[in-house]
Structure formats: structure tokens, C-alpha cells
Design an enzyme around this catalytic site. Structure first.
Site, PDB file in Angstrom:
ATOM      1  N   LYS A   1      24.184  25.341  68.512  1.00  0.00           N
ATOM      2  CA  LYS A   1      25.104  24.201  68.642  1.00  0.00           C
ATOM      3  C   LYS A   1      24.847  23.449  69.935  1.00  0.00           C
ATOM      4  O   LYS A   1      25.095  22.270  70.034  1.00  0.00           O
ATOM      5  CB  LYS A   1      26.557  24.689  68.666  1.00  0.00           C
ATOM      6  CG  LYS A   1      27.047  25.259  67.365  1.00  0.00           C
ATOM      7  CD  LYS A   1      28.555  25.484  67.466  1.00  0.00           C
ATOM      8  CE  LYS A   1      28.969  26.799  66.841  1.00  0.00           C
ATOM      9  NZ  LYS A   1      29.147  27.901  67.771  1.00  0.00           N
TER      10      LYS A   1
ATOM     11  N   LYS B   1      16.226  29.954  68.763  1.00  0.00           N
ATOM     12  CA  LYS B   1      17.142  29.904  67.614  1.00  0.00           C
ATOM     13  C   LYS B   1      17.836  28.539  67.549  1.00  0.00           C
ATOM     14  O   LYS B   1      18.049  27.895  68.583  1.00  0.00           O
ATOM     15  CB  LYS B   1      18.157  31.046  67.681  1.00  0.00           C
ATOM     16  CG  LYS B   1      19.168  30.894  68.774  1.00  0.00           C
ATOM     17  CD  LYS B   1      20.339  31.850  68.641  1.00  0.00           C
ATOM     18  CE  LYS B   1      21.329  31.462  69.721  1.00  0.00           C
ATOM     19  NZ  LYS B   1      22.438  32.236  69.985  1.00  0.00           N
TER      20      LYS B   1
ATOM     21  N   LYS C   1      22.269  32.097  79.260  1.00  0.00           N
ATOM     22  CA  LYS C   1      23.179  30.978  79.542  1.00  0.00           C
ATOM     23  C   LYS C   1      23.408  30.794  81.033  1.00  0.00           C
ATOM     24  O   LYS C   1      23.687  29.696  81.499  1.00  0.00           O
ATOM     25  CB  LYS C   1      24.531  31.195  78.844  1.00  0.00           C
ATOM     26  CG  LYS C   1      24.506  30.893  77.371  1.00  0.00           C
ATOM     27  CD  LYS C   1      25.921  30.636  76.861  1.00  0.00           C
ATOM     28  CE  LYS C   1      25.933  30.239  75.406  1.00  0.00           C
ATOM     29  NZ  LYS C   1      27.288  30.170  74.863  1.00  0.00           N
TER      30      LYS C   1
HETATM   31  P1  TYM Z   1      28.587  31.357  67.441  1.00  0.00           P
HETATM   32  O1  TYM Z   1      29.743  30.421  67.475  1.00  0.00           O
HETATM   33  O2  TYM Z   1      27.427  31.044  68.324  1.00  0.00           O
HETATM   34  O3  TYM Z   1      28.010  31.466  65.976  1.00  0.00           O
HETATM   35  C1  TYM Z   1      28.825  31.791  64.854  1.00  0.00           C
HETATM   36  C2  TYM Z   1      28.028  32.686  63.910  1.00  0.00           C
HETATM   37  O4  TYM Z   1      26.816  32.021  63.512  1.00  0.00           O
HETATM   38  C3  TYM Z   1      25.702  32.877  63.765  1.00  0.00           C
HETATM   39  N1  TYM Z   1      24.550  32.048  64.167  1.00  0.00           N
HETATM   40  C4  TYM Z   1      23.350  32.090  63.584  1.00  0.00           C
HETATM   41  N2  TYM Z   1      22.869  32.805  62.546  1.00  0.00           N
HETATM   42  C5  TYM Z   1      21.575  32.600  62.184  1.00  0.00           C
HETATM   43  N3  TYM Z   1      20.758  31.709  62.805  1.00  0.00           N
HETATM   44  C6  TYM Z   1      21.185  30.977  63.863  1.00  0.00           C
HETATM   45  N4  TYM Z   1      20.387  30.102  64.459  1.00  0.00           N
HETATM   46  C7  TYM Z   1      22.543  31.153  64.295  1.00  0.00           C
HETATM   47  N5  TYM Z   1      23.301  30.585  65.285  1.00  0.00           N
HETATM   48  C8  TYM Z   1      24.519  31.159  65.191  1.00  0.00           C
HETATM   49  C9  TYM Z   1      26.142  33.790  64.909  1.00  0.00           C
HETATM   50  O5  TYM Z   1      25.396  34.984  64.921  1.00  0.00           O
HETATM   51  C10 TYM Z   1      27.609  34.012  64.577  1.00  0.00           C
HETATM   52  O6  TYM Z   1      27.750  35.062  63.645  1.00  0.00           O
HETATM   53  N6  TYM Z   1      30.052  35.233  70.234  1.00  0.00           N
HETATM   54  C11 TYM Z   1      30.159  34.626  68.920  1.00  0.00           C
HETATM   55  C12 TYM Z   1      31.580  34.343  68.490  1.00  0.00           C
HETATM   56  C13 TYM Z   1      32.506  35.506  68.511  1.00  0.00           C
HETATM   57  C14 TYM Z   1      32.517  36.593  67.599  1.00  0.00           C
HETATM   58  C15 TYM Z   1      33.616  37.405  67.989  1.00  0.00           C
HETATM   59  C16 TYM Z   1      31.712  36.938  66.513  1.00  0.00           C
HETATM   60  C17 TYM Z   1      33.527  35.703  69.392  1.00  0.00           C
HETATM   61  N7  TYM Z   1      34.214  36.849  69.056  1.00  0.00           N
HETATM   62  C18 TYM Z   1      33.897  38.602  67.302  1.00  0.00           C
HETATM   63  C19 TYM Z   1      32.007  38.127  65.833  1.00  0.00           C
HETATM   64  C20 TYM Z   1      33.091  38.922  66.231  1.00  0.00           C
HETATM   65  C21 TYM Z   1      29.409  33.303  68.940  1.00  0.00           C
HETATM   66  O7  TYM Z   1      29.259  32.672  69.950  1.00  0.00           O
HETATM   67  O8  TYM Z   1      29.076  32.842  67.695  1.00  0.00           O
END
Ligand code: TYM
Length: 329
Positions: free
Chosen positions: A195, A192, A111
Site C-alpha cells: 500500500k 512485495k 520500515k
Molecule cells: P497489511 O495491512 O499490510 O495487509 C493486510 C493483509 O494483506 C496481506 N498482504 C499481502 N499478501 C500477499 N501479497 C502481498 N503483496 C501482500 N501485501 C499484504 C498481509 O499479509 C495481510 O494478511 N500487520 C498487519 C495487520 C495486522 C494483523 C493483526 C494481521 C494487525 N494485527 C493481527 C493479522 C492478525 C498488516 O500490516 O497487514
């Protein structure tokens, strides 16, 4: 009951990667665990975001989570900034983390790459994520594959803290699904699905219409040759479609491969499976959007319950580190 914690950023339209990689596990886990699901708006501030947009996406994230099947009667859904203990514990943990280990985080490298100025928050992002998890004594964290490295850091920081200051935190473990742990972009199957993707046609959003889904899947980039085989290295496009279909139907990806003799037939079935999967979610989304007051009330109750637990953990950590309590007990 096992304590489960996970989070999602309100940073854009949620997509089938979020659903298949994470939310589907969350819905299952709420029945067997004491589950906390957090809309991590503080994390969304690590890149420039329009304030009005952030507010409306935060409410929409809650609507999405309810629409996919989270039940606020049996799990806790809340917004990160409503529980100030997240930012407070993050500071204490920043004082345990090293620059070197944060510099190694691939998400930060990706990023931050090519940007003239990178926000400090983007650098310390994984520490805030660690605070999210440790505040709730979570044993299990259901996430997609892209979060593995952050979970490793959370484990390391918990262990380091416990070794230095005595047993304070539960050491969490990631829970990554067997299939669709990394759903790839339909236009670039080496990246991947995300969003913040620059190619919206590569991403199937949870709220996409049947027509949009059909078009996006039909135009998905495939691989040279005509044979449908599961081979993520040489056939990443077809393998991604097989993974998606496997995740939706419950069949194995290589078994599915034997059922298809043309890319077109596979694409047509993937589109149909996604349309059917998302239809009931979209219907619930429309119903819930009609009553945002009820959604805000759910978030308020969630934050109250979350804070009652987070405050206790924060106090435990602050005491362990030697901070003077504000009042004598
Ligand atoms: P985020 O908002 O990017 O995504 C939310 C969840 O979706 C999963 N995910 C995917 N799984 C499979 N294929 C994909 N292409 C894909 N894109 C996203 C992510 O793995 C995630 O589980 N840093 C985290 C948010 C966060 C968090 C936490 C998660 C903040 N604090 C504490 C767990 C525990 C994030 O940006 O997820």
C-alpha cells in the site's frame, strides 16, 4: 467452531496482494469459522498519517471488506480503536516481550531503516498485533507470507505467558495461502506489492479501472529472454504474473507457463483476469459507498460483539498477572 482472527491497516489503497494473500481466505473462512476481521487503525498510527485521511481510509477499509464479500451477518467486522482492550492487553504483553526479539523483526528493520527518528509504536507494533490475536482466542490467523514472522512472535509470547502465569491464551497458527502468498510489485518484482509503494504503477489497486489495470500489467517489468517459464529466482517478473494468474484461475503456475509462447499474450490474459475478478467488487463498493451510515452501523455492532469477548480475555490475563480487580466479584 474454529475461531479465526485477522486484520488490515487502513494505510492506503487496498490492492490485489491484500485480496489474493488475505481477503480471499477471509471470505471463505467466514462460512466455516467464527471469524473476526479488524481494521487496525492503531497500527496505522505508527507512521505519520494525516488525521482526516486516516478517518476516511478507515471507513473505506470497511467498505472494501464488505465489497470483497465479507458478510456482517456471519462474521464480525470492527475497528481496533473501538475496542480499548487491544491497547490494554498490548501493555501487558509488552511486559513479556524482550527488546532483542522485537529488534529482530524484519518489518521494523525495513520500515525504520534510514529514518532519523523511529516511533516507539513502530517498534512495539508486533506486540499490539499479538494482543489483537490473543484477545479473541484465535486458533487460526489467515495472512499473507509477510506476516509469518509476526505470527511466530505471537505464538512465542502466548506460550511464554502460559508457562509463566498458567494457561491463559490459545496459541495461534498462521494460515498462508498456497499461491499468491506474496504478490510482488509489477515495477520491481523483487519487492512485495505494498500500500505504501513508491511506484503506484507497480501496484494494482482493488478499485483501479479496467484501463489502469491494462496499462499497469502491460508495462510490468519482465525478464530478459522470451520464454514463459516459472522460475522465481531467474524470472521474477514473469513468475509473479504467472502466480497472479494461477491465483485467479485456480490453475497451477507451471502448467500455465506451458500455455504461453509470448510475454504479451500472458500479460493480456493477466490483465483480463484481474479486470473480471475486480469488476463485481468495484460494483459492490460503489453501492456501499452510497450509504456510509449503514457501514458505520455494521462497525458499531461489530465492536460491541468483539468487546464482549475481548473484555473477558483481558480480565483473565490481568488476573493471571496479579493485577487487583477493580471490584470484588
Ligand atoms: P497489511 O495491512 O499490510 O495487509 C493486510 C493483509 O494483506 C496481506 N498482504 C499481502 N499478501 C500477499 N501479497 C502481498 N503483496 C501482500 N501485501 C499484504 C498481509 O499479509 C495481510 O494478511 N500487520 C498487519 C495487520 C495486522 C494483523 C493483526 C494481521 C494487525 N494485527 C493481527 C493479522 C492478525 C498488516 O500490516 O497487514
Amino acid at each position: 467452531m474454529t475461531r479465526v482472527f485477522s486484520g488490515v491497516q487502513p494505510s492506503g489503497d487496498m490492492h490485489i496482494g491484500n485480496y489474493l494473500g488475505a481477503f480471499r481466505q477471509w471470505v471463505e473462512d467466514q462460512h466455516s469459522s467464527d471469524a473476526f476481521y479488524c481494521i487496525v487503525d492503531l497500527h496505522a498510527l505508527t507512521v505519520d498519517t494525516d488525521p482526516e485521511m486516516l478517518r476516511s481510509r478507515t471507513v473505506d477499509a470497511a467498505i472494501n471488506l464488505l465489497a470483497v464479500g465479507l458478510d456482517p451477518q456471519i462474521c464480525t467486522i470492527f475497528v481496533q480503536s473501538h475496542v480499548p482492550e487491544h491497547a490494554q492487553l498490548s501493555w501487558l504483553l509488552e511486559c513479556m516481550a524482550s527488546m532483542g526479539e522485537l529488534r529482530r523483526m524484519t518489518q521494523f528493520k525495513e520500515k525504520g531503516a534510514g529514518r532519523e527518528s523511529v516511533r516507539v509504536g513502530l517498534f512495539t507494533y508486533p506486540v499490539l498485533m499479538t494482543a489483537d490475536i490473543l484477545l479473541y482466542d484465535a486458533e487460526r490467523v489467515p495472512v499473507g507470507d509477510d506476516q509469518r514472522q509476526h505470527l511466530e512472535l505471537a505464538r512465542n509470547l502466548a506460550i511464554r505467558f502460559n508457562n509463566r502465569y498458567g494457561d491463559t491464551f490459545v496459541v495461534p497458527a498462521p494460515s498462508v495461502p498456497r499461491v499468491a502468498a506474496r504478490v510482488m510489485d509489477l515495477q520491481d518484482p523483487t519487492q512485495k506489492m505494498s500500500k505504501s509503494s513508491i511506484s503506484p504503477t507497480g501496484t494494482v489497486a482493488i478499485l483501479d479501472s479496467a484501463d489502469q489495470i491494462e496499462k499497469k500489467v502491460r508495462r510490468a517489468v519482465t525478464d530478459p529472454g522470451k520464454e514463459v517459464v516459472y522460475d522465481p529466482v531467474n524470472k521474477p517478473g514473469i513468475s509473479n504474473l504467472l502466480d497472479i494468474l494461477a491465483a485467479v484461475t485456480g490453475k497451477s503456475n507451471s502448467e500455465l507457463a506451458t500455455e504461453y509462447h509470448s510475454y504479451a499474450q500472458l500479460k493480456s490474459d493477466v490483465a483480463e483476469a484481474l479486470i473480471e475478478l475486480l469488476r463485481p467488487i468495484q460494483q459492490r463498493h460503489a453501492q456501499l459507498s452510497a450509504d456510509p451510515g449503514e457501514v458505520l452501523a455494521i462497525l458499531a455492532r461489530g465492536a460491541e460483539r468483539a468487546q464482549s469477548i475481548a473484555a473477558v480475555t483481558l480480565e483473565r490475563a490481568a488476573n493471571a498477572m496479579g493485577l487487583l480487580p477493580p471490584k470484588l466479584i
